[in-house]
Motif scaffolding. Structure first.
Motif: not given
Length: 368
Positions: A321-346
């Motif tokens: 999940s976004y939360s699990q990925i955020g935890q693995a990448l330095g405990r980042r918030d899931h909204t930060t992960i969602m934004h990064a995912c959207h940006t790279i998709k574009q």
């Protein structure tokens, strides 16, 4: 015709025969040909366009389902199809060529009315004609065309002679009402290496950017590819694959190949599920970064980009999940992960460099 007028006319064209529209996804048949195997039909003999490519459809319908090339010549000339690898430029260019080769092939007419070149082949044949004293014959051959298709304009040699010959050929053909179709990875106006006159002529027609398939188009493509390969997919499998594979059409072929392989492998030989820490390790090594830096709070541009790649791969190759990925990448918030995912998709939809990186990393990770 001015470009604005061209757009207005295209938007009010009637729907032509040969196009199937289902749930907002259009399928245009790409005809096969018995005129040789250099332009053989691809596995999927249709161009599938979702809402993301709706602006390209009117022009493509005229060339793939229309009855008269002159109608296309009056609305757009030349037509430049832009797109990164896997968006369907070649699929379309060859389908357009095959259709009109078959339609305009007349035994009593000795000279072909349709020609297809890659930009490199055009330059090669032009140079050969000059060296052999056949330049006038080569020019006459092109001047008699009804349709000229040039693929991979971005690969056209920078030699002035080659570029001016192509410019003059465009002038002759458009003046005669013939249609010119060109494919490229970037707009002609942005190609600094193009001769000014050639750049102006290509920019004066209609330029259409093809996007990578959206979710609806991916579902339709997966269904068509699966049917051609005798693979049975239920609705849930179709949706799951379409969600996981967010990239150009070749990735859909690979995803189906992996699905088919997994279906026939014995349970005890199945690959262990990919772990998020493996993705972080491989991406860090790929970009010559440390895993610690990748998971740190640093915002250096190279790190932000690499993290976005990790996020995209984790979302498409694992069930994290976004939360699990955020935890693995330095405990980042899931909204930060969602934004990064959207940006790279574009970026993935338009940036060939991003596509190449992700494709290579997927190969590495799925081979583990």
């Amino acid at each position: 015709m001015p470009l604005v007028g061209c757009f207005l006319n295209i938007f009010f064209l009637p729907k032509l025969d040969g196009t199937i529209v289902v749930y907002g996804v259009s399928r245009i048949a790409l005809p096969s040909s018995d005129l040789g195997d250099s332009l053989r039909a691809e596995v999927v003999p249709e161009f599938v366009a979702g809402p993301e490519n709706r602006l390209a459809l009117p022009a493509l319908e005229l060339l793939l389902a229309g009855d008269d090339l002159s109608a296309a010549a009056q609305l757009f000339n030349p037509l430049v199809l832009l797109g990164s690898t896997g968006t369907g430029k070649s699929h379309l260019a060859r389908g357009i060529t095959r259709r009109w080769q078959a339609r305009l092939s007349e035994p009593e007419v000795a000279q072909s009315q349709v020609e297809y070149f890659t930009a490199i082949d055009f330059a090669r044949q032009l140079r050969a004609a000059r060296e052999e004293g056949q330049l006038d014959r080569f020019r006459d051959r092109l001047a008699g065309l009804r349709l000229l298709v040039i693929e991979d304009l971005h690969r056209l040699p920078l030699r002035t002679f080659v570029q001016r010959e192509l410019r003059d050929t465009l002038d002759v053909l458009t003046e005669a009402g013939a249609v010119v179709v060109v494919t490229a990875q970037q707009p002609p106006a942005a190609m600094a290496g193009l001769e000014a006159g050639l750049r102006d002529r290509l920019s004066s027609g209609l330029t259409v950017r093809l996007q990578t398939p959206g979710f609806e188009a991916r579902q339709e493509l997966l269904q068509l590819i699966a049917a051609s390969q005798g693979i049975q997919l239920n609705d849930e499998q179709l949706r799951t694959l379409a969600h996981k594979v967010e990239g150009p059409a070749p990735q859909l072929f690979r995803a189906l190949a992996e699905f088919k392989l997994a279906d026939v492998l014995p349970a005890d030989s199945a690959r262990s599920p990919l772990k998020l820490k493996q993705i972080i390790a491989v991406v860090a090594r790929f970009y010559s970064l440390t895993q610690a830096a990748l998971c740190s709070s640093a915002r250096r541009k190279s790190l932000v980009y690499a993290r976005s790649i990790v996020i995209h791969l984790a979302r498409t190759l694992t069930d994290q999940s976004y939360s699990q990925i955020g935890q693995a990448l330095g405990r980042r918030d899931h909204t930060t992960i969602m934004h990064a995912c959207h940006t790279i998709k574009q970026r993935l939809a338009t940036d060939a460099g991003v596509q190449q990186d992700i494709e290579e990393l997927r190969r590495v990770l799925t081979a583990v």
